[in-house]
Design a protein around this motif. Structure first.
Motif, mmCIF file in Angstrom:
data_model
loop_
_atom_site.group_PDB
_atom_site.id
_atom_site.type_symbol
_atom_site.label_atom_id
_atom_site.label_comp_id
_atom_site.label_asym_id
_atom_site.label_seq_id
_atom_site.Cartn_x
_atom_site.Cartn_y
_atom_site.Cartn_z
ATOM 1 N N ALA A 60 72.381 -11.790 -0.699
ATOM 2 C CA ALA A 60 71.676 -13.072 -0.726
ATOM 3 C C ALA A 60 71.177 -13.446 -2.128
ATOM 4 O O ALA A 60 71.398 -14.569 -2.597
ATOM 5 C CB ALA A 60 70.519 -13.053 0.260
ATOM 6 N N LEU A 61 70.498 -12.531 -2.797
ATOM 7 C CA LEU A 61 69.927 -12.863 -4.107
ATOM 8 C C LEU A 61 71.014 -13.112 -5.147
ATOM 9 O O LEU A 61 70.926 -14.058 -5.940
ATOM 10 C CB LEU A 61 68.999 -11.743 -4.577
ATOM 11 C CG LEU A 61 67.782 -11.460 -3.693
ATOM 12 C CD1 LEU A 61 66.893 -10.409 -4.341
ATOM 13 C CD2 LEU A 61 66.984 -12.724 -3.434
ATOM 14 N N LYS A 62 72.044 -12.269 -5.144
ATOM 15 C CA LYS A 62 73.116 -12.446 -6.129
ATOM 16 C C LYS A 62 73.969 -13.674 -5.849
ATOM 17 O O LYS A 62 74.680 -14.147 -6.727
ATOM 18 C CB LYS A 62 73.980 -11.185 -6.195
ATOM 19 C CG LYS A 62 73.306 -10.035 -6.938
ATOM 20 C CD LYS A 62 74.263 -8.898 -7.231
ATOM 21 C CE LYS A 62 73.612 -7.847 -8.105
ATOM 22 N NZ LYS A 62 74.534 -6.724 -8.424
ATOM 23 N N LYS A 63 73.921 -14.175 -4.637
ATOM 24 C CA LYS A 63 74.620 -15.416 -4.315
ATOM 25 C C LYS A 63 73.834 -16.633 -4.802
ATOM 26 O O LYS A 63 74.411 -17.614 -5.278
ATOM 27 C CB LYS A 63 74.830 -15.519 -2.800
ATOM 28 C CG LYS A 63 76.035 -14.787 -2.264
ATOM 29 C CD LYS A 63 77.305 -15.600 -2.471
ATOM 30 C CE LYS A 63 78.485 -15.010 -1.763
ATOM 31 N NZ LYS A 63 79.720 -15.826 -1.949
ATOM 32 N N LEU A 64 72.511 -16.584 -4.674
ATOM 33 C CA LEU A 64 71.680 -17.757 -4.951
ATOM 34 C C LEU A 64 71.262 -17.871 -6.412
ATOM 35 O O LEU A 64 71.359 -18.949 -7.011
ATOM 36 C CB LEU A 64 70.425 -17.734 -4.073
ATOM 37 C CG LEU A 64 70.617 -17.790 -2.560
ATOM 38 C CD1 LEU A 64 69.260 -17.762 -1.862
ATOM 39 C CD2 LEU A 64 71.402 -19.027 -2.145
ATOM 40 N N VAL A 65 70.802 -16.772 -6.971
ATOM 41 C CA VAL A 65 70.167 -16.812 -8.291
ATOM 42 C C VAL A 65 71.058 -17.384 -9.396
ATOM 43 O O VAL A 65 70.574 -18.155 -10.244
ATOM 44 C CB VAL A 65 69.646 -15.406 -8.665
ATOM 45 C CG1 VAL A 65 69.227 -15.346 -10.129
ATOM 46 C CG2 VAL A 65 68.470 -15.032 -7.767
ATOM 47 N N PRO A 66 72.361 -17.054 -9.472
ATOM 48 C CA PRO A 66 73.174 -17.573 -10.593
ATOM 49 C C PRO A 66 73.171 -19.089 -10.732
ATOM 50 O O PRO A 66 73.260 -19.615 -11.851
ATOM 51 C CB PRO A 66 74.579 -17.053 -10.271
ATOM 52 C CG PRO A 66 74.346 -15.799 -9.497
ATOM 53 C CD PRO A 66 73.141 -16.107 -8.649
ATOM 54 N N TYR A 67 73.052 -19.818 -9.623
ATOM 55 C CA TYR A 67 73.089 -21.278 -9.706
ATOM 56 C C TYR A 67 71.855 -21.852 -10.394
ATOM 57 O O TYR A 67 71.884 -22.985 -10.888
ATOM 58 C CB TYR A 67 73.239 -21.879 -8.306
ATOM 59 C CG TYR A 67 74.609 -21.660 -7.710
ATOM 60 C CD1 TYR A 67 75.687 -22.463 -8.083
ATOM 61 C CD2 TYR A 67 74.835 -20.647 -6.794
ATOM 62 C CE1 TYR A 67 76.947 -22.257 -7.547
ATOM 63 C CE2 TYR A 67 76.093 -20.429 -6.243
ATOM 64 C CZ TYR A 67 77.148 -21.240 -6.630
ATOM 65 O OH TYR A 67 78.395 -21.030 -6.109
ATOM 66 N N LEU A 68 70.769 -21.086 -10.437
ATOM 67 C CA LEU A 68 69.559 -21.572 -11.095
ATOM 68 C C LEU A 68 69.652 -21.437 -12.610
ATOM 69 O O LEU A 68 68.699 -21.767 -13.325
ATOM 70 C CB LEU A 68 68.330 -20.827 -10.555
ATOM 71 C CG LEU A 68 67.979 -21.172 -9.105
ATOM 72 C CD1 LEU A 68 66.869 -20.270 -8.584
ATOM 73 C CD2 LEU A 68 67.581 -22.634 -8.960
ATOM 74 N N GLN A 69 70.801 -20.958 -13.118
ATOM 75 C CA GLN A 69 71.040 -20.989 -14.565
ATOM 76 C C GLN A 69 71.336 -22.415 -15.028
ATOM 77 O O GLN A 69 71.181 -22.734 -16.199
ATOM 78 C CB GLN A 69 72.223 -20.100 -14.930
ATOM 79 C CG GLN A 69 71.976 -18.624 -14.692
ATOM 80 C CD GLN A 69 73.188 -17.801 -15.100
ATOM 81 O OE1 GLN A 69 73.243 -17.242 -16.193
ATOM 82 N NE2 GLN A 69 74.185 -17.755 -14.217
ATOM 83 N N TYR A 70 71.799 -23.260 -14.078
ATOM 84 C CA TYR A 70 72.087 -24.655 -14.419
ATOM 85 C C TYR A 70 70.771 -25.436 -14.450
ATOM 86 O O TYR A 70 70.051 -25.486 -13.439
ATOM 87 C CB TYR A 70 73.026 -25.266 -13.393
ATOM 88 C CG TYR A 70 74.420 -24.696 -13.397
ATOM 89 C CD1 TYR A 70 75.378 -25.185 -14.285
ATOM 90 C CD2 TYR A 70 74.791 -23.673 -12.531
ATOM 91 C CE1 TYR A 70 76.677 -24.672 -14.291
ATOM 92 C CE2 TYR A 70 76.079 -23.147 -12.533
ATOM 93 C CZ TYR A 70 77.011 -23.655 -13.416
ATOM 94 O OH TYR A 70 78.285 -23.142 -13.430
#
Length: 377
Positions: free
Chosen positions: A141-151
């Protein structure tokens, strides 16, 4: 009467079929944001409000411990919101000696929004991930969601609700609706932004978090809307799962839906700018998905009455078909032989959702909060 009937049926068809298809066609031409694995994973604070759910906590902590994310970058924060079932003592025992585990016990219930606010105040992570005390999440769950918050243009990222027991009758009803709803959210997300998150699993930057009003019924709508006002998108990410089990108690499932829909009316009233196309970048999706769904019951009533009172063979046939429709739904609710199939489940979903929308509107007009708790999806 025939024109009134046709307009009503056209409105229903647009809301349930034409809008989703148009949305899909528009979204299909938009690029999909790629997932870029961060060189250094940011720190995450998982905030979980809970009230008298001590029986779920042992399994919940095991689930959190199994998350695939650098353990040194994760902290857990539980807020016991007026619990009287021993939650405070259990958390004290389970968290003692762990600096990355925090809890706060509120002697008096303050509402979910206020509990979340106080939990976030304890957080030190750059990313806040909201979860539910009852519902486990997938290890990725965390590795799926967190990367998008780099945008920088992305304000929040939502996981998806998955039924862990797809065999029950209630799961058949809700699961059918949720697959349809998930498809719409995926397309809204790709086109620009969805206006809802899965309450049991969504992430936001700590600096972007602004608390909702204490009496908010639907944080899952108000939070994305607040970000949208700032020009930030909310994305729906399939594959990051929160697992729920649909109740076979039809009344209980109905009350959840009523509460969620009443929360929509409350949010509309608090955010009138949503109705202004010059200020709302998802104005079309908002009206077609959120508002029109709440108005469909009145179109159904209008179609029935206009066919009943109108004259002519066409309206007579339309009235007979509607009558058969409602009789079949009633037979299905009575569990009569031959009604336990997917087609009947679909008919029941349609009627149940629209009955819930009517009740939600009534509660809102009376200024009442519906009983129970809403569904996290």
């Amino acid at each position: 009467m025939i024109y009134l009937f046709l307009v009503s049926m056209g409105f229903i068809a647009y809301t349930y079929a034409v809008f989703p298809l148009l949305l899909h066609l528009r979204a299909r031409s938009q690029p999909v944001l790629s997932t870029v694995v961060p060189e250094h994973w940011p720190s995450v604070s998982i905030v979980i409000p809970t009230c008298n759910e001590a029986r779920f906590l042992p399994a919940r902590l095991n689930n959190l411990a199994a998350l695939d994310y650098p353990a040194s970058k994760v902290e857990w924060i539980f807020v016991s919101n007026g619990s009287t079932d021993g939650t405070e003592a259990w958390l004290h025992s389970a968290f003692f000696g762990y600096p990355d585990r925090k809890y706060l016990h509120l002697a008096t219930p303050v509402g979910k929004s206020s509990a979340i606010k106080q939990g976030v105040a304890l957080a030190s992570g750059r990313i806040i991930v909201f979860m539910d005390a009852r519902l486990p999440v997938s290890g990725n769950a965390l590795k799926k969601l967190v990367p998008y918050l780099q945008y920088p243009e992305v304000g929040a990222v939502s996981g998806e609700l998955v039924l862990s027991d797809p065999t029950s009758l209630a799961a058949g009803n809700f699961g059918l609706y949720w697959r349809y709803e998930k498809w719409i959210r995926e397309n809204e997300s790709r086109l620009y932004s969805t206006t809802g998150v899965t309450g049991a699993l969504y992430a936001i930057r700590r600096r972007d978090f602004k608390p909702n009003r204490n009496a908010t019924l639907l944080d899952e709508f108000d939070t994305p809307v607040r970000l949208l006002k700032q020009g930030k998108r909310t994305l729906f990410v399939a594959g990051a799962h929160a697992y729920d089990k649909a109740s076979d108690n039809i009344r209980q499932e109905f009350q959840k839906k009523v509460r969620n829909l009443a929360g929509n009316w409350q949010s509309f009233q608090a955010n009138p700018w949503l109705f202004q196309p010059s200020r709302n970048p998802v104005w079309w999706q908002f009206l077609s998905h959120k508002l029109f769904r709440l108005l469909v019951p009145y179109a159904l009533i209008t179609a029935f009455v206009s066919a009943l009172l109108g004259e002519g063979t066409f309206l007579d046939i339309m009235f007979a078909l509607q009558w058969i429709f409602y009789v079949l739904v009633a037979a299905s609710y009575l569990n009569m032989p031959g009604t336990g199939n997917r087609v009947m489940n679909l008919l029941k979903v349609i009627v149940q959702l629209n009955a819930a929308a009517l009740m939600a509107t009534l509660h809102h007009l009376k200024g009442q909060q519906p009983p129970g708790r809403g569904r996290s999806g």
